[in-house]
Every structure is written in structure tokens, then in C-alpha cells.
Design a protein around this motif. Structure first.
Motif, PDB file in Angstrom:
ATOM      1  N   VAL A   1       0.326  72.623  36.460  1.00 53.18           N
ATOM      2  CA  VAL A   1       0.848  71.720  37.513  1.00 53.18           C
ATOM      3  C   VAL A   1       0.324  70.931  38.210  1.00 53.18           C
ATOM      4  O   VAL A   1      -0.716  71.448  39.315  1.00 53.18           O
ATOM      5  N   LYS A   2       0.221  70.237  38.258  1.00 54.43           N
ATOM      6  CA  LYS A   2      -0.178  68.961  39.084  1.00 54.43           C
ATOM      7  C   LYS A   2       0.160  67.925  39.656  1.00 54.43           C
ATOM      8  O   LYS A   2       2.080  67.490  39.467  1.00 54.43           O
ATOM      9  N   VAL A   3      -0.045  66.884  40.836  1.00 55.99           N
ATOM     10  CA  VAL A   3       1.178  66.388  41.898  1.00 55.99           C
ATOM     11  C   VAL A   3       0.626  65.020  41.823  1.00 55.99           C
ATOM     12  O   VAL A   3      -0.534  65.056  41.878  1.00 55.99           O
ATOM     13  N   ASP A   4       1.020  63.682  42.150  1.00 57.61           N
ATOM     14  CA  ASP A   4       0.293  62.711  42.228  1.00 57.61           C
ATOM     15  C   ASP A   4       0.745  62.524  43.850  1.00 57.61           C
ATOM     16  O   ASP A   4       1.975  61.598  43.443  1.00 57.61           O
ATOM     17  N   HIS A   5      -0.216  62.052  44.841  1.00 60.16           N
ATOM     18  CA  HIS A   5       0.352  61.619  46.276  1.00 60.16           C
ATOM     19  C   HIS A   5       0.291  60.316  46.399  1.00 60.16           C
ATOM     20  O   HIS A   5       0.785  59.931  47.138  1.00 60.16           O
ATOM     21  N   SER A   6       0.075  59.674  44.946  1.00 61.18           N
ATOM     22  CA  SER A   6       0.374  57.975  45.228  1.00 61.18           C
ATOM     23  C   SER A   6       1.998  57.610  44.704  1.00 61.18           C
ATOM     24  O   SER A   6       2.142  57.353  44.688  1.00 61.18           O
ATOM     25  N   ASP A   7       2.400  58.489  43.844  1.00 65.92           N
ATOM     26  CA  ASP A   7       3.839  58.186  43.370  1.00 65.92           C
ATOM     27  C   ASP A   7       4.924  58.699  44.159  1.00 65.92           C
ATOM     28  O   ASP A   7       5.157  59.154  45.661  1.00 65.92           O
ATOM     29  N   PRO A   8       5.476  57.754  44.193  1.00 62.30           N
ATOM     30  CA  PRO A   8       6.167  57.310  45.426  1.00 62.30           C
ATOM     31  C   PRO A   8       7.821  58.509  44.859  1.00 62.30           C
ATOM     32  O   PRO A   8       8.423  59.281  46.200  1.00 62.30           O
ATOM     33  N   THR A   9       7.614  58.955  43.534  1.00 60.54           N
ATOM     34  CA  THR A   9       8.951  60.514  43.449  1.00 60.54           C
ATOM     35  C   THR A   9       8.072  62.006  44.934  1.00 60.54           C
ATOM     36  O   THR A   9       7.617  62.061  44.491  1.00 60.54           O
TER      37      THR A   9
ATOM     38  N   LEU B   1       7.740  65.246  46.764  1.00 57.72           N
ATOM     39  CA  LEU B   1       6.383  65.346  45.869  1.00 57.72           C
ATOM     40  C   LEU B   1       7.376  66.886  45.890  1.00 57.72           C
ATOM     41  O   LEU B   1       7.140  67.598  44.754  1.00 57.72           O
ATOM     42  N   HIS B   2       8.354  67.589  46.725  1.00 60.48           N
ATOM     43  CA  HIS B   2       9.259  68.496  45.537  1.00 60.48           C
ATOM     44  C   HIS B   2       9.700  68.322  43.897  1.00 60.48           C
ATOM     45  O   HIS B   2       9.413  69.503  43.522  1.00 60.48           O
ATOM     46  N   GLU B   3      10.274  67.172  44.032  1.00 56.50           N
ATOM     47  CA  GLU B   3      10.355  66.783  42.266  1.00 56.50           C
ATOM     48  C   GLU B   3       9.335  67.221  41.765  1.00 56.50           C
ATOM     49  O   GLU B   3       9.845  67.258  40.506  1.00 56.50           O
ATOM     50  N   GLN B   4       8.430  66.928  42.187  1.00 59.97           N
ATOM     51  CA  GLN B   4       6.692  66.487  41.393  1.00 59.97           C
ATOM     52  C   GLN B   4       6.501  67.827  40.506  1.00 59.97           C
ATOM     53  O   GLN B   4       6.542  68.392  39.279  1.00 59.97           O
ATOM     54  N   VAL B   5       6.623  68.799  41.588  1.00 59.43           N
ATOM     55  CA  VAL B   5       6.555  70.474  41.775  1.00 59.43           C
ATOM     56  C   VAL B   5       7.328  70.603  40.418  1.00 59.43           C
ATOM     57  O   VAL B   5       7.519  71.955  39.773  1.00 59.43           O
ATOM     58  N   ALA B   6       8.902  70.767  40.733  1.00 59.63           N
ATOM     59  CA  ALA B   6       9.526  71.789  40.175  1.00 59.63           C
ATOM     60  C   ALA B   6       9.699  70.667  38.482  1.00 59.63           C
ATOM     61  O   ALA B   6       9.870  71.247  37.860  1.00 59.63           O
ATOM     62  N   GLY B   7       9.558  69.314  38.303  1.00 59.54           N
ATOM     63  CA  GLY B   7       9.567  68.526  37.355  1.00 59.54           C
ATOM     64  C   GLY B   7       8.385  69.360  36.246  1.00 59.54           C
ATOM     65  O   GLY B   7       8.416  69.957  34.985  1.00 59.54           O
ATOM     66  N   ALA B   8       7.011  69.723  37.191  1.00 62.99           N
ATOM     67  CA  ALA B   8       5.584  69.958  36.337  1.00 62.99           C
ATOM     68  C   ALA B   8       6.305  71.643  35.769  1.00 62.99           C
ATOM     69  O   ALA B   8       5.990  71.554  34.827  1.00 62.99           O
ATOM     70  N   LEU B   9       7.204  72.008  36.670  1.00 59.84           N
ATOM     71  CA  LEU B   9       7.277  73.449  36.197  1.00 59.84           C
ATOM     72  C   LEU B   9       8.332  73.235  34.854  1.00 59.84           C
ATOM     73  O   LEU B   9       8.097  74.289  33.875  1.00 59.84           O
ATOM     74  N   ARG B  10       9.447  72.451  35.203  1.00 60.86           N
ATOM     75  CA  ARG B  10      10.033  72.595  34.006  1.00 60.86           C
ATOM     76  C   ARG B  10       9.725  72.294  32.826  1.00 60.86           C
ATOM     77  O   ARG B  10       9.884  73.031  31.182  1.00 60.86           O
ATOM     78  N   ARG B  11       8.556  71.407  32.343  1.00 59.72           N
ATOM     79  CA  ARG B  11       8.163  70.614  31.771  1.00 59.72           C
ATOM     80  C   ARG B  11       7.012  72.010  30.782  1.00 59.72           C
ATOM     81  O   ARG B  11       7.077  72.964  30.254  1.00 59.72           O
TER      82      ARG B  11
END
Length: 116
Positions: free
Chosen positions: A4-12, A14-24
């Protein structure tokens, strides 16, 4: 540990990035029903985010029925097929609408890349 990774430069958020990465990860079988997830503080440390961010993502996934919180057992995967089937259904619908309007799959790829 799950990939699981997050992109700190992405406007999404962070909690949505984490949830999305876990979903995938769950949809792709990297974590299967019954698997226990690492503690939120460990995930947060690996991702470089606050543990509250991870907890918010985990609660969202629990509310969607993807994760289960069990006292004494931590957070476990409840299921994953629903996630992938929802994405596949959305992609099929996108392809249907695109074809009806004269777009081809390579046009969709270009649009998606442009919007990403």
C-alpha cells in the motif's frame, strides 16, 4: 505487509488513498478473507501518515463491509470480490457508453491518462 502506498502530491485526501489501496489489494487477492491487517500505527508508519488517517480509512472499509473489527483479533478482511466486481461493472458501463458515442478503448485510455 500489504503493498500500500500514498502519494503526498496527489490532491486526493490521504485517507481515501489508503482506503483505495487497501480495496485494490483485497480485490487482487493480496489479502484474503480472514487475513488480519497490521495495526493502524504500523501501517501509518510505513505510509508516512498519521495513524488517525489510517483509522479513518479502516473505518470506511468496515462501513462498506470489506473489513471487520473484532475485539482481541484486530482488523480482518471480510471480503474482496465485491470491490473488484464493482470496478469491473463500472468499466463495462464506461465501455458501453463510450462505444455508443463513437469512442474506442484507446480513446478511453487517452482520456483517463489526461485526467489522471
Amino acid at each position: 505487509m500489504l503493498p500500500v502506498k500514498v502519494d503526498h502530491s496527489d490532491p486526493t485526501p490521504l485517507h481515501e488513498q489508503v482506503a483505495g489501496a487497501l480495496r485494490r489489494a483485497i480485490a487482487e487477492g493480496e489479502a484474503v478473507p480472514g487475513d488480519r491487517l497490521p495495526p493502524a500505527k504500523d501501517l501509518a508508519a510505513v505510509l508516512g501518515v498519521n495513524s488517525d488517517t489510517v483509522l479513518r480509512a479502516l473505518r470506511d472499509l468496515r462501513d462498506e463491509g470489506i473489513l471487520e473489527f473484532r475485539r482481541g483479533r484486530g482488523v480482518t478482511v471480510a471480503g474482496g470480490a465485491v470491490v473488484k466486481s464493482a470496478v469491473v461493472s463500472a468499466v463495462k458501463e464506461l465501455l458501453r457508453v463510450a462505444r455508443r458515442n463513437g469512442y474506442h478503448s484507446d480513446d478511453l485510455v487517452a482520456l483517463i491518462e489526461q485526467l489522471s
